[in-house]
Design an enzyme around this catalytic site. Sequence first.
Site, mmCIF file in Angstrom:
data_model
loop_
_atom_site.group_PDB
_atom_site.id
_atom_site.type_symbol
_atom_site.label_atom_id
_atom_site.label_comp_id
_atom_site.label_asym_id
_atom_site.label_seq_id
_atom_site.Cartn_x
_atom_site.Cartn_y
_atom_site.Cartn_z
ATOM 1 N N ASP A 90 0.857 -1.180 0.000
ATOM 2 C CA ASP A 90 0.000 0.000 0.000
ATOM 3 C C ASP A 90 0.896 1.235 0.000
ATOM 4 O OD1 ASP A 90 -2.129 1.682 0.142
ATOM 5 O OD2 ASP A 90 -2.797 1.065 2.132
ATOM 6 N N ASP A 270 -7.923 -7.746 -0.243
ATOM 7 C CA ASP A 270 -7.143 -7.825 0.992
ATOM 8 C C ASP A 270 -7.997 -7.296 2.127
ATOM 9 O OD1 ASP A 270 -5.783 -5.089 2.325
ATOM 10 O OD2 ASP A 270 -6.656 -4.808 0.350
#
Length: 375
Positions: A90, A270
């Site tokens: 991320d 996720d």
Amino acid sequence: MLRFDLLHTEGHARRGRLTLNHGVVETPIFMPVGTYGTVKGVMPASLEAMGAQIILGNTFHLWLRPGLDVLRQFGGLHRFENWQRPILTDSGGFQVWSLGAMRKISEEGVKFASPVNGDKLFLTPETSMQIQTVLNSDIVMQFDECTPYETSGHLTTEQEARASMELSLRWAARCKTEFARLENPNALFGIVQGGMFEPLRQASLDALVAMDFPGYAIGGVSVGEPKDEMLRIMAHTPHRLPAHKPRYLMGVGTPEDLVEGVTQGVDLFDCVMPTRNARNGHLFTRHGDLRLRNARYKTDERPIDESCTCTACNGFSRAYLHHLDRCGEMLGPMLTSIHNLHYFLNLMREVREALDAGRFEAFRAQFRADRARGV
């Protein structure tokens, strides 16, 4: 490097194969979250044995600890955490957003106080790309502003969401430029924003597609909005993205959310839910959710899920796991985390098998019926 082969479709649902620098990922897939370079309580070998093909790391937290000098010494995240399969990182945008009043957003980037030691820090699109290049993650996420569902105590207006979305687009262009300058050999994904406003989602999508990213993510969902609003955006956005590129729904969610996401054309998922819920005695099974802390399980000799083949269900009773939880023994959350992750990964394996066989809709109906039955 990124190659995506679309193998089969059923409605919007897709069966694919994603080839990255550290290996092949069969999609649809759930990606366990390893925020600090570890999926909490689970060894890398155990993750691989239960079917994990790609995991997450977090740019923001790894930048703060252990820091770039250490990660550079190890040549990136793979050797550092002993995981040789693909990794997605991320960008840090969501974590900066979650700091709330501790951060100040400008055109240039985000100023904030480190949650570790209070140091003043400045994170920009360029910095995020530089950090992720050191991490050597197979999939790099653009630095974006996560558009909140609520802003300063009120629902985010369309005007506020537009300003946030347009800032993320300008940052996306800067990320792409810096990524190219760094000659990063991995793949950079753009992130669709726009809040709960479908015209803004479409505008974001169109602009990102024009920038020609190797893959795309749907961000700004599961950020406090009601479930029906999240499902509306899930139904709107994924199938409008290019069919020949992978699609990633960020931070979602429950088993039902995953199956619904596949229905709408999502390839990658996720969420921290499997491990976070496991640490709090909330377990997922084929026949619904089990709250391990309930006194009814004190003498229950059955495994968590009699249809499950994970380590926790192979010889350990609900009563024993209830006991470990009550005593605060570390083996408890380790076993329950293994179970929940195994459940999520196995669910996606069953989804892939159903898509391969052309029976996804039948699988989806049976999945719903099984989950509604209850434990």
